[in-house]
Design a protein around this motif. Structure first.
Motif, PDB file in Angstrom:
ATOM      1  N   ALA A 194      42.643 -34.998   7.789  1.00 41.15           N
ATOM      2  CA  ALA A 194      43.983 -34.584   8.206  1.00 41.15           C
ATOM      3  C   ALA A 194      44.977 -34.938   7.116  1.00 41.15           C
ATOM      4  CB  ALA A 194      44.384 -35.258   9.513  1.00 41.15           C
ATOM      5  N   ILE A 195      45.864 -33.990   6.826  1.00 43.04           N
ATOM      6  CA  ILE A 195      46.889 -34.181   5.806  1.00 43.04           C
ATOM      7  C   ILE A 195      48.246 -33.936   6.445  1.00 43.04           C
ATOM      8  CG2 ILE A 195      47.750 -33.450   3.554  1.00 43.04           C
ATOM      9  CD1 ILE A 195      44.916 -32.358   3.011  1.00 43.04           C
ATOM     10  N   LYS A 196      49.107 -34.943   6.404  1.00 40.03           N
ATOM     11  CA  LYS A 196      50.447 -34.850   6.982  1.00 40.03           C
ATOM     12  C   LYS A 196      51.486 -34.981   5.872  1.00 40.03           C
ATOM     13  CE  LYS A 196      53.619 -37.102  10.198  1.00 40.03           C
ATOM     14  NZ  LYS A 196      54.656 -37.238   9.141  1.00 40.03           N
ATOM     15  N   HIS A 197      52.501 -34.103   5.899  1.00 44.13           N
ATOM     16  CA  HIS A 197      53.537 -34.113   4.870  1.00 44.13           C
ATOM     17  C   HIS A 197      54.921 -34.134   5.532  1.00 44.13           C
ATOM     18  CE1 HIS A 197      54.556 -29.930   5.698  1.00 44.13           C
ATOM     19  NE2 HIS A 197      53.257 -29.684   5.743  1.00 44.13           N
ATOM     20  N   PRO A 198      55.986 -34.381   4.772  1.00 44.18           N
ATOM     21  CA  PRO A 198      57.324 -34.526   5.362  1.00 44.18           C
ATOM     22  C   PRO A 198      58.155 -33.249   5.387  1.00 44.18           C
ATOM     23  CG  PRO A 198      57.378 -35.267   3.100  1.00 44.18           C
ATOM     24  CD  PRO A 198      55.958 -34.828   3.364  1.00 44.18           C
ATOM     25  N   ILE A 199      57.581 -32.072   5.079  1.00 44.82           N
ATOM     26  CA  ILE A 199      58.349 -30.827   5.048  1.00 44.82           C
ATOM     27  C   ILE A 199      58.341 -30.216   6.445  1.00 44.82           C
ATOM     28  CG2 ILE A 199      58.639 -28.592   3.937  1.00 44.82           C
ATOM     29  CD1 ILE A 199      56.954 -29.675   1.610  1.00 44.82           C
ATOM     30  N   PRO A 200      59.461 -30.224   7.175  1.00 43.02           N
ATOM     31  CA  PRO A 200      59.462 -29.849   8.603  1.00 43.02           C
ATOM     32  C   PRO A 200      59.006 -28.417   8.886  1.00 43.02           C
ATOM     33  CG  PRO A 200      61.487 -31.002   8.003  1.00 43.02           C
ATOM     34  CD  PRO A 200      60.782 -30.687   6.726  1.00 43.02           C
ATOM     35  N   VAL A 201      59.340 -27.454   8.006  1.00 46.32           N
ATOM     36  CA  VAL A 201      59.051 -26.046   8.309  1.00 46.32           C
ATOM     37  C   VAL A 201      57.588 -25.681   8.095  1.00 46.32           C
ATOM     38  CG1 VAL A 201      61.410 -25.308   7.829  1.00 46.32           C
ATOM     39  CG2 VAL A 201      59.729 -25.349   5.976  1.00 46.32           C
ATOM     40  N   LEU A 202      56.865 -26.484   7.357  1.00 42.89           N
ATOM     41  CA  LEU A 202      55.463 -26.199   7.077  1.00 42.89           C
ATOM     42  C   LEU A 202      54.560 -27.017   7.995  1.00 42.89           C
ATOM     43  CD1 LEU A 202      55.442 -26.136   3.164  1.00 42.89           C
ATOM     44  CD2 LEU A 202      55.584 -24.196   4.741  1.00 42.89           C
ATOM     45  N   PRO A 203      53.513 -26.394   8.541  1.00 36.85           N
ATOM     46  CA  PRO A 203      52.606 -27.161   9.412  1.00 36.85           C
ATOM     47  C   PRO A 203      51.748 -28.133   8.615  1.00 36.85           C
ATOM     48  CG  PRO A 203      51.756 -24.946   9.081  1.00 36.85           C
ATOM     49  CD  PRO A 203      53.119 -24.974   8.442  1.00 36.85           C
ATOM     50  N   ASN A 204      51.365 -29.210   9.260  1.00 34.46           N
ATOM     51  CA  ASN A 204      50.364 -30.100   8.700  1.00 34.46           C
ATOM     52  C   ASN A 204      48.989 -29.455   8.871  1.00 34.46           C
ATOM     53  OD1 ASN A 204      52.268 -32.395   8.211  1.00 34.46           O
ATOM     54  ND2 ASN A 204      52.473 -32.231  10.427  1.00 34.46           N
ATOM     55  N   LEU A 205      47.975 -30.088   8.334  1.00 30.34           N
ATOM     56  CA  LEU A 205      46.642 -29.467   8.365  1.00 30.34           C
ATOM     57  C   LEU A 205      45.582 -30.482   8.751  1.00 30.34           C
ATOM     58  CD1 LEU A 205      44.923 -26.923   7.796  1.00 30.34           C
ATOM     59  CD2 LEU A 205      44.678 -27.766   5.440  1.00 30.34           C
ATOM     60  N   ARG A 206      44.712 -30.062   9.649  1.00 30.01           N
ATOM     61  CA  ARG A 206      43.549 -30.853  10.035  1.00 30.01           C
ATOM     62  C   ARG A 206      42.308 -29.967   9.907  1.00 30.01           C
ATOM     63  NH1 ARG A 206      42.504 -35.554  13.315  1.00 30.01           N
ATOM     64  NH2 ARG A 206      40.441 -35.458  14.270  1.00 30.01           N
ATOM     65  N   LEU A 207      41.238 -30.515   9.332  1.00 32.88           N
ATOM     66  CA  LEU A 207      39.976 -29.797   9.166  1.00 32.88           C
ATOM     67  C   LEU A 207      38.870 -30.590   9.849  1.00 32.88           C
ATOM     68  CD1 LEU A 207      40.293 -29.008   5.343  1.00 32.88           C
ATOM     69  CD2 LEU A 207      40.876 -27.487   7.242  1.00 32.88           C
ATOM     70  N   GLU A 208      37.973 -29.879  10.538  1.00 35.47           N
ATOM     71  CA  GLU A 208      36.883 -30.552  11.243  1.00 35.47           C
ATOM     72  C   GLU A 208      35.576 -29.778  11.068  1.00 35.47           C
ATOM     73  OE1 GLU A 208      39.674 -32.146  14.963  1.00 35.47           O
ATOM     74  OE2 GLU A 208      37.841 -30.992  15.358  1.00 35.47           O
ATOM     75  N   TYR A 209      34.475 -30.513  11.155  1.00 39.57           N
ATOM     76  CA  TYR A 209      33.143 -29.910  11.088  1.00 39.57           C
ATOM     77  C   TYR A 209      32.212 -30.671  12.018  1.00 39.57           C
ATOM     78  CZ  TYR A 209      28.363 -29.141   9.410  1.00 39.57           C
ATOM     79  OH  TYR A 209      27.015 -28.883   9.352  1.00 39.57           O
ATOM     80  N   VAL A 210      31.375 -29.919  12.733  1.00 40.15           N
ATOM     81  CA  VAL A 210      30.309 -30.526  13.532  1.00 40.15           C
ATOM     82  C   VAL A 210      29.138 -29.555  13.583  1.00 40.15           C
ATOM     83  CG1 VAL A 210      31.094 -29.623  15.782  1.00 40.15           C
ATOM     84  CG2 VAL A 210      29.763 -31.755  15.685  1.00 40.15           C
ATOM     85  N   SER A 211      27.933 -30.082  13.606  1.00 44.37           N
ATOM     86  CA  SER A 211      26.727 -29.269  13.669  1.00 44.37           C
ATOM     87  C   SER A 211      25.975 -29.587  14.960  1.00 44.37           C
ATOM     88  CB  SER A 211      25.828 -29.549  12.457  1.00 44.37           C
ATOM     89  OG  SER A 211      24.626 -28.798  12.527  1.00 44.37           O
ATOM     90  N   LEU A 212      25.805 -28.578  15.815  1.00 47.04           N
ATOM     91  CA  LEU A 212      25.166 -28.754  17.115  1.00 47.04           C
ATOM     92  C   LEU A 212      23.839 -28.002  17.163  1.00 47.04           C
ATOM     93  CD1 LEU A 212      28.327 -28.210  19.350  1.00 47.04           C
ATOM     94  CD2 LEU A 212      27.293 -30.394  18.703  1.00 47.04           C
ATOM     95  N   LYS A 213      22.833 -28.639  17.754  1.00 48.30           N
ATOM     96  CA  LYS A 213      21.513 -28.028  17.865  1.00 48.30           C
ATOM     97  C   LYS A 213      21.015 -28.121  19.303  1.00 48.30           C
ATOM     98  CE  LYS A 213      20.118 -29.095  13.103  1.00 48.30           C
ATOM     99  NZ  LYS A 213      19.096 -29.752  12.246  1.00 48.30           N
ATOM    100  N   ASP A 214      20.166 -27.168  19.664  1.00 44.38           N
ATOM    101  CA  ASP A 214      19.565 -27.191  20.999  1.00 44.38           C
ATOM    102  C   ASP A 214      18.307 -26.330  20.975  1.00 44.38           C
ATOM    103  OD1 ASP A 214      19.184 -27.784  23.655  1.00 44.38           O
ATOM    104  OD2 ASP A 214      20.475 -26.178  24.376  1.00 44.38           O
ATOM    105  N   SER A 215      17.446 -26.545  21.930  1.00 52.66           N
ATOM    106  CA  SER A 215      16.250 -25.723  22.093  1.00 52.66           C
ATOM    107  C   SER A 215      15.928 -25.630  23.575  1.00 52.66           C
ATOM    108  CB  SER A 215      15.058 -26.317  21.321  1.00 52.66           C
ATOM    109  OG  SER A 215      14.731 -27.598  21.835  1.00 52.66           O
ATOM    110  N   GLY A 216      15.201 -24.573  23.941  1.00 51.69           N
ATOM    111  CA  GLY A 216      14.856 -24.370  25.347  1.00 51.69           C
ATOM    112  C   GLY A 216      13.897 -23.213  25.503  1.00 51.69           C
ATOM    113  N   ARG A 217      13.744 -22.772  26.732  1.00 50.27           N
ATOM    114  CA  ARG A 217      12.810 -21.688  27.042  1.00 50.27           C
ATOM    115  C   ARG A 217      13.534 -20.351  27.069  1.00 50.27           C
ATOM    116  NH1 ARG A 217       8.027 -23.590  25.658  1.00 50.27           N
ATOM    117  NH2 ARG A 217       7.556 -25.571  26.691  1.00 50.27           N
ATOM    118  N   ALA A 218      12.840 -19.325  26.560  1.00 48.21           N
ATOM    119  CA  ALA A 218      13.376 -17.968  26.565  1.00 48.21           C
ATOM    120  C   ALA A 218      12.388 -17.039  27.258  1.00 48.21           C
ATOM    121  CB  ALA A 218      13.643 -17.493  25.145  1.00 48.21           C
ATOM    122  N   SER A 219      12.921 -16.035  27.938  1.00 48.28           N
ATOM    123  CA  SER A 219      12.064 -15.060  28.619  1.00 48.28           C
ATOM    124  C   SER A 219      12.781 -13.725  28.683  1.00 48.28           C
ATOM    125  CB  SER A 219      11.722 -15.534  30.041  1.00 48.28           C
ATOM    126  OG  SER A 219      12.904 -15.685  30.811  1.00 48.28           O
TER     127      SER A 219
END
Length: 250
Positions: free
Chosen positions: A66-91
């Motif tokens: 996350a990057i926060k700055h003091p310029i009111p008119v511009l939005p701050n920025l947050r970046l995120e990443y996650v990797s999810l896995k799953d397995s199961g039965r298919a038919s």
């Protein structure tokens, strides 16, 4: 994983060095111990395929900056990443393949990239912080149906974005280095609902002068329920569990 962490680190360092007016850079990484649940169905022209999760606990890595700055008119920025896995039965029958064995396993890997421009409504005002913004969640999902004679197996991938509203609230407990925080990303339209919510407590090691490390532990719940008449594939899956990690504040 290493490439993603390296990219986020370089982004934070470069941004803070190029624009000296930035007041704060935060980043963190950890593991989310969650249990996937749910189903996925495919229906088109008589096809009727079904996937059901085996509901086995998984440990998923996550990274954020996350990057926060003091310029009111511009939005701050947050970046995120996650990797999810799953397995199961298919038919049954899917778009490009038909399951011919009851023992066929289908697995998927769903990488999520969140790009969150946000505005800081309150900034530790009476120990309270409030952020509001928009999250563009980009999902890169790859799936594979394992071979099971006479079925030869099948694999494919898909990328799609989901826009969500974003809100974050934080309370810094006075005279301590303990913070309580919660955030949510949410959208509901038609018969579909997607949300990603977290609540955590963190402790900052305040005796470091420049780079302040911290530990965080919390609980995260994510729901992806997509059920639209215009879409042949329906999803109703969720992930929930405890997460823990390290943070750094600059």
């Amino acid at each position: 994983m290493k490439k993603i962490l390296y990219t986020l680190t370089c982004t934070a360092v470069l941004a803070s060095s190029v624009m000296a007016d930035f007041t704060r850079v935060e980043m963190g990484a950890g593991a989310w111990m969650q249990t996937p649940k749910g189903t996925a169905t495919y229906t088109e022209s008589g096809a009727n395929g079904l996937y059901t999760s085996s509901e086995k606990e998984e440990t998923s890595p996550y990274i954020w900056a996350a990057i926060k700055h003091p310029i009111p008119v511009l939005p701050n920025l947050r970046l995120e990443y996650v990797s999810l896995k799953d397995s199961g039965r298919a038919s049954g029958q899917f778009k490009d393949f038909t399951i011919t064995s009851a023992s066929t396993t289908l697995s998927y890997d769903m990488k999520q990239y969140d790009i969150i421009p946000y505005y800081n409504i309150l900034d530790n005002t009476a120990w309270i912080t409030l952020d509001l913004g928009l999250d563009i969640k980009i999902i890169n999902a790859s799936y594979r149906a394992a071979p099971s004679a006479p079925f030869a197996g099948y694999s494919d991938s898909v990328i799609f974005p989901i826009p969500l509203l974003y809100a974050r609230a934080r309370v810094q407990i006075p005279s301590t280095d303990i913070g309580l925080e919660a955030d949510i990303k949410y959208i509901s339209t038609g018969n579909s609902t997607v949300y990603d919510a977290r609540a955590k407590v963190d402790y900052t090691l305040g005796f470091f002068p420049v780079i302040k490390p911290a530990v965080e532990i919390g609980y995260r719940v994510q729901k992806i329920d997509i059920n639209e008449d215009s879409i042949d594939a329906k999803l109703d899956i969720d992930f929930s569990g405890v997460y823990a990690g390290l943070m750094f504040r600059f």
